[in-house]
Design an enzyme around this catalytic site. Structure first.
Site: not given
Length: 358
Positions: A53, A87
């Site tokens: 990500e 993330c």
């Protein structure tokens, strides 16, 4: 193909770039989409480095589009601090309004907490897109966290008449590449199949063989015909019979020996695991591998070693090469109910891949 499936499929493609280098982390790919156009993508490359990500967000040139975009990720975004920040926090910080996830992370440190955190932040979350494919992508990671053991791959090569090695009287020294001074394996398969095996060694975290294989062949158990990381070497050596000058003691790669007792000779990069050979050997080895955080292992031989894991029903996949040779006598191949399987041709070799669904 539906939109979500199209982009999760791309996430899976990206994630595969990390095979062999992300351990102990999973394989993860991520794609960021705005108005049905990919504006960013990334994958997790190595443990300790940025996650998929992060790489995807960093690749977006116009960050203002993130507030109107959808981020796709093959595995649930992490919600805990490890070697890198969560993330989930990155997604929330960038105000990405939509998150589409392939499958939930089985790791107890995540296991739905990432999804919960995103939803609580007001983000629209969709879960379970191409879930089976995402599970297959991380079969090693899922097996390790759900079954508390590594993903186990059996691998051997056999002749057309079912032998993994010829009778000693049938060996042709010139054909096998042997002479009086050096021990080498007797090849059953062609060079393409052997190169594929070396690729597999870079994919998996460890490789396991028995005493006799090391004594007979003196293998290096590394990946010489493919670029990548060498696997951890695992050797069953009940009575410490392997000669000190064997390649497995070259200190180049972490090596774990399973024996009845430790030797008095200390070897750099070598670990002794003492097990009880009167009890279930396969179970004891698998327990030790879990403690060493090893998520996948190829069991390459010899016959007794492979059969030990078959008999204990401790295997997930079998990869069997059938070479274009016949021996008529020698060491018989392991006995395996091949169950559902796939077949592939590699020049004049046949590759059979079987899965254990028990």
């Amino acid at each position: 193909m539906k939109t979500h499936e199209k982009y999760i499929k791309r996430c899976i493609q990206l994630a595969k770039n990390g095979l062999g280098t992300t351990y102990p982390n999973p394989l993860v790919g991520s794609v960021i989409v705005y108005e049905d156009q990919i504006i960013g993508e990334g994958w997790h490359k190595k443990a300790g480095e940025p996650h998929a990500e992060v790489n995807a967000v960093n690749s977006v040139k116009d960050k203002s589009l993130l507030k109107k975009a959808t981020i796709y990720v093959s595995l649930e975004p992490c919600s805990h601090f490890g070697k890198t920040p969560p993330c989930c926090d990155l997604i929330i910080k960038n105000k990405i309004p939509n998150v589409v996830i392939g499958t939930v992370d089985p790791n107890v440190k995540v296991a739905g907490n990432g999804i919960k955190k995103l939803i609580e932040a007001g983000i629209h979350v969709t879960v379970g897109i191409l879930e089976a494919e995402c599970h297959e992508l991380n079969k090693r990671f899922f097996t390790f966290h759900e079954k508390k053991r590594p993903y186990i791959i059996l691998k051997w090569a056999e002749s057309q008449d079912g032998f993994i090695a010829p009778d000693e009287t049938l060996r042709n020294p010139e054909a096998s590449g042997q002479n009086d001074n050096e021990k080498k394996p007797f090849w059953i398969t062609n060079s393409y199949s052997r190169q594929l095996v070396h690729k597999w060694r870079t994919d998996e975290q460890a490789i396991l063989v028995g005493t006799q294989t090391v004594i007979d062949d003196n293998p290096k158990l590394n990946a010489r015909d493919w670029s990548g990381k060498n696997p951890i070497r695992l050797i069953i050596d009940q009575n410490n019979r392997i000669p000190e000058d064997s390649h497995i003691f070259d200190k180049q790669v972490k090596t774990i020996l399973f024996s009845k007792s430790k030797t008095t000779i200390e070897k750099e990069n070598t670990i002794f695991e003492v097990i009880d050979f009167e009890q279930n050997i396969a179970k004891q080895i698998i327990k030790a591998l879990y403690q060493h955080q090893i998520q996948s292992v190829i069991i390459e031989g010899g016959r007794q070693t492979v059969q030990t894991f078959i008999d204990a029903n401790l295997w997930d996949e079998a990869r069997i090469f059938v070479g274009n040779v016949q021996f008529t006598a020698g060491t018989k191949a392991p006995i395996l109910d091949k169950k559902p399987f796939e077949k592939y041709s590699i020049s004049n070799d046949e590759l059979i891949i079987s899965r254990n669904h028990d």
